[in-house]
Motif scaffolding. Structure first.
Motif, PDB file in Angstrom:
ATOM      1  N   TYR A  33      68.022  57.081  43.505  1.00  0.00           N
ATOM      2  CA  TYR A  33      68.082  56.991  44.963  1.00  0.00           C
ATOM      3  C   TYR A  33      68.963  58.068  45.574  1.00  0.00           C
ATOM      4  O   TYR A  33      68.790  58.432  46.736  1.00  0.00           O
ATOM      5  CB  TYR A  33      68.540  55.602  45.411  1.00  0.00           C
ATOM      6  CG  TYR A  33      69.984  55.283  45.140  1.00  0.00           C
ATOM      7  CD1 TYR A  33      70.969  55.653  46.032  1.00  0.00           C
ATOM      8  CD2 TYR A  33      70.368  54.607  43.990  1.00  0.00           C
ATOM      9  CE1 TYR A  33      72.289  55.368  45.788  1.00  0.00           C
ATOM     10  CE2 TYR A  33      71.683  54.307  43.748  1.00  0.00           C
ATOM     11  CZ  TYR A  33      72.644  54.690  44.651  1.00  0.00           C
ATOM     12  OH  TYR A  33      73.956  54.402  44.413  1.00  0.00           O
ATOM     13  N   ASN A  52      57.797  59.301  49.063  1.00  0.00           N
ATOM     14  CA  ASN A  52      56.842  58.473  49.787  1.00  0.00           C
ATOM     15  C   ASN A  52      57.503  57.167  50.209  1.00  0.00           C
ATOM     16  O   ASN A  52      58.680  56.934  49.933  1.00  0.00           O
ATOM     17  CB  ASN A  52      55.571  58.229  48.959  1.00  0.00           C
ATOM     18  CG  ASN A  52      55.853  57.575  47.635  1.00  0.00           C
ATOM     19  OD1 ASN A  52      56.852  56.890  47.480  1.00  0.00           O
ATOM     20  ND2 ASN A  52      54.978  57.788  46.677  1.00  0.00           N
ATOM     21  N   LYS A  53      56.727  56.288  50.868  1.00  0.00           N
ATOM     22  CA  LYS A  53      57.299  55.068  51.438  1.00  0.00           C
ATOM     23  C   LYS A  53      57.850  54.121  50.373  1.00  0.00           C
ATOM     24  O   LYS A  53      58.908  53.532  50.564  1.00  0.00           O
ATOM     25  CB  LYS A  53      56.247  54.338  52.263  1.00  0.00           C
ATOM     26  CG  LYS A  53      55.882  55.045  53.540  1.00  0.00           C
ATOM     27  CD  LYS A  53      54.863  54.244  54.313  1.00  0.00           C
ATOM     28  CE  LYS A  53      54.491  54.936  55.595  1.00  0.00           C
ATOM     29  NZ  LYS A  53      53.566  54.126  56.404  1.00  0.00           N
ATOM     30  N   THR A  54      57.136  53.953  49.278  1.00  0.00           N
ATOM     31  CA  THR A  54      57.611  53.021  48.259  1.00  0.00           C
ATOM     32  C   THR A  54      58.876  53.528  47.585  1.00  0.00           C
ATOM     33  O   THR A  54      59.763  52.732  47.264  1.00  0.00           O
ATOM     34  CB  THR A  54      56.524  52.758  47.195  1.00  0.00           C
ATOM     35  OG1 THR A  54      56.047  53.994  46.694  1.00  0.00           O
ATOM     36  CG2 THR A  54      55.388  51.969  47.783  1.00  0.00           C
ATOM     37  N   GLU A  55      58.993  54.831  47.368  1.00  0.00           N
ATOM     38  CA  GLU A  55      60.212  55.389  46.790  1.00  0.00           C
ATOM     39  C   GLU A  55      61.396  55.206  47.730  1.00  0.00           C
ATOM     40  O   GLU A  55      62.503  54.876  47.291  1.00  0.00           O
ATOM     41  CB  GLU A  55      60.026  56.874  46.472  1.00  0.00           C
ATOM     42  CG  GLU A  55      59.100  57.144  45.328  1.00  0.00           C
ATOM     43  CD  GLU A  55      58.847  58.619  45.119  1.00  0.00           C
ATOM     44  OE1 GLU A  55      58.350  58.968  44.037  1.00  0.00           O
ATOM     45  OE2 GLU A  55      59.134  59.430  46.029  1.00  0.00           O
ATOM     46  N   LYS A  62      61.703  52.856  50.040  1.00  0.00           N
ATOM     47  CA  LYS A  62      62.017  51.424  50.081  1.00  0.00           C
ATOM     48  C   LYS A  62      62.855  51.017  48.871  1.00  0.00           C
ATOM     49  O   LYS A  62      63.879  50.347  49.013  1.00  0.00           O
ATOM     50  CB  LYS A  62      60.729  50.612  50.125  1.00  0.00           C
ATOM     51  CG  LYS A  62      60.945  49.120  50.183  1.00  0.00           C
ATOM     52  CD  LYS A  62      59.639  48.385  50.285  1.00  0.00           C
ATOM     53  CE  LYS A  62      59.880  46.887  50.322  1.00  0.00           C
ATOM     54  NZ  LYS A  62      58.637  46.132  50.500  1.00  0.00           N
ATOM     55  N   LYS A  63      62.472  51.447  47.691  1.00  0.00           N
ATOM     56  CA  LYS A  63      63.222  51.114  46.481  1.00  0.00           C
ATOM     57  C   LYS A  63      64.608  51.739  46.499  1.00  0.00           C
ATOM     58  O   LYS A  63      65.586  51.135  46.053  1.00  0.00           O
ATOM     59  CB  LYS A  63      62.463  51.577  45.243  1.00  0.00           C
ATOM     60  CG  LYS A  63      61.244  50.753  44.946  1.00  0.00           C
ATOM     61  CD  LYS A  63      60.504  51.297  43.740  1.00  0.00           C
ATOM     62  CE  LYS A  63      59.214  50.548  43.503  1.00  0.00           C
ATOM     63  NZ  LYS A  63      58.439  51.117  42.395  1.00  0.00           N
ATOM     64  N   GLU A 103      66.839  49.726  48.973  1.00  0.00           N
ATOM     65  CA  GLU A 103      67.157  48.409  48.422  1.00  0.00           C
ATOM     66  C   GLU A 103      68.162  48.500  47.280  1.00  0.00           C
ATOM     67  O   GLU A 103      69.055  47.666  47.164  1.00  0.00           O
ATOM     68  CB  GLU A 103      65.875  47.710  47.954  1.00  0.00           C
ATOM     69  CG  GLU A 103      65.031  47.194  49.095  1.00  0.00           C
ATOM     70  CD  GLU A 103      63.747  46.539  48.645  1.00  0.00           C
ATOM     71  OE1 GLU A 103      63.348  46.716  47.466  1.00  0.00           O
ATOM     72  OE2 GLU A 103      63.130  45.849  49.470  1.00  0.00           O
ATOM     73  N   LYS A 148      67.252  43.762  51.743  1.00  0.00           N
ATOM     74  CA  LYS A 148      65.804  43.563  51.660  1.00  0.00           C
ATOM     75  C   LYS A 148      65.157  44.356  52.786  1.00  0.00           C
ATOM     76  O   LYS A 148      65.565  44.263  53.940  1.00  0.00           O
ATOM     77  CB  LYS A 148      65.482  42.077  51.807  1.00  0.00           C
ATOM     78  CG  LYS A 148      64.027  41.760  51.804  1.00  0.00           C
ATOM     79  CD  LYS A 148      63.640  41.007  50.558  1.00  0.00           C
ATOM     80  CE  LYS A 148      62.218  40.488  50.658  1.00  0.00           C
ATOM     81  NZ  LYS A 148      61.219  41.494  50.413  1.00  0.00           N
ATOM     82  N   ASP A 150      61.753  45.334  55.027  1.00  0.00           N
ATOM     83  CA  ASP A 150      60.431  44.860  55.435  1.00  0.00           C
ATOM     84  C   ASP A 150      59.389  45.971  55.319  1.00  0.00           C
ATOM     85  O   ASP A 150      58.370  45.801  54.670  1.00  0.00           O
ATOM     86  CB  ASP A 150      60.457  44.342  56.868  1.00  0.00           C
ATOM     87  CG  ASP A 150      61.036  42.946  56.960  1.00  0.00           C
ATOM     88  OD1 ASP A 150      61.158  42.288  55.920  1.00  0.00           O
ATOM     89  OD2 ASP A 150      61.359  42.522  58.089  1.00  0.00           O
ATOM     90  N   PHE A 151      59.626  47.093  55.993  1.00  0.00           N
ATOM     91  CA  PHE A 151      58.686  48.210  55.918  1.00  0.00           C
ATOM     92  C   PHE A 151      59.391  49.514  56.203  1.00  0.00           C
ATOM     93  O   PHE A 151      60.537  49.531  56.652  1.00  0.00           O
ATOM     94  CB  PHE A 151      57.491  48.020  56.869  1.00  0.00           C
ATOM     95  CG  PHE A 151      57.866  47.906  58.327  1.00  0.00           C
ATOM     96  CD1 PHE A 151      58.045  49.024  59.101  1.00  0.00           C
ATOM     97  CD2 PHE A 151      58.030  46.667  58.915  1.00  0.00           C
ATOM     98  CE1 PHE A 151      58.385  48.923  60.437  1.00  0.00           C
ATOM     99  CE2 PHE A 151      58.361  46.548  60.246  1.00  0.00           C
ATOM    100  CZ  PHE A 151      58.546  47.688  61.004  1.00  0.00           C
ATOM    101  N   VAL A 152      58.688  50.610  55.937  1.00  0.00           N
ATOM    102  CA  VAL A 152      59.225  51.959  56.117  1.00  0.00           C
ATOM    103  C   VAL A 152      58.213  52.780  56.895  1.00  0.00           C
ATOM    104  O   VAL A 152      57.013  52.734  56.613  1.00  0.00           O
ATOM    105  CB  VAL A 152      59.493  52.634  54.751  1.00  0.00           C
ATOM    106  CG1 VAL A 152      59.965  54.057  54.937  1.00  0.00           C
ATOM    107  CG2 VAL A 152      60.501  51.845  53.950  1.00  0.00           C
TER     108      VAL A 152
END
Length: 96
Positions: A3, A35-38, A40-41, A44, A50, A52-54
């Motif tokens: 991160y 990207n969005k999932t990277e 978000k992780k 977090e 937690k 919700d979205f990015v």
């Protein structure tokens, strides 16, 4: 990817402060290839919250013009707006 490589720095501006107070979102400058999932992780795991979205915004590099002539370059960046779950907050932004 770690991160610390994905999250470059937080965005500290008037707009970022307004969205933090209004809708519990925080903004970060992120790696241009992330990207969005990277993202978000990364948020977090870095702040133990937690997400919700990015949403991601990309500014392309451009040319700096003065009196019709090109005098330099403007750098591009990628910015992520991260919506935190209800009741979550990042202590890093509390004094801002």
């Amino acid at each position: 990817m770690d991160y610390t490589q994905i999250l470059i720095k937080p965005v500290i501006s008037e707009k970022a402060t307004d969205i933090k107070e209004a809708s519990n979102q925080v903004a970060f400058y992120v790696l241009p290839s992330a990207n969005k999932t990277e993202v978000k992780k990364a948020v977090e795991s870095a702040f133990d919250v937690k997400v919700d979205f990015v949403r991601i915004v990309r500014k392309r590099p451009g040319l700096r013009r003065k009196f019709g002539r090109v005098v330099g370059k403007l750098s591009g960046y990628k910015k992520a707006y991260v919506k935190l779950s209800a009741g979550e907050k990042i202590e890093f932004f509390e004094g801002v």
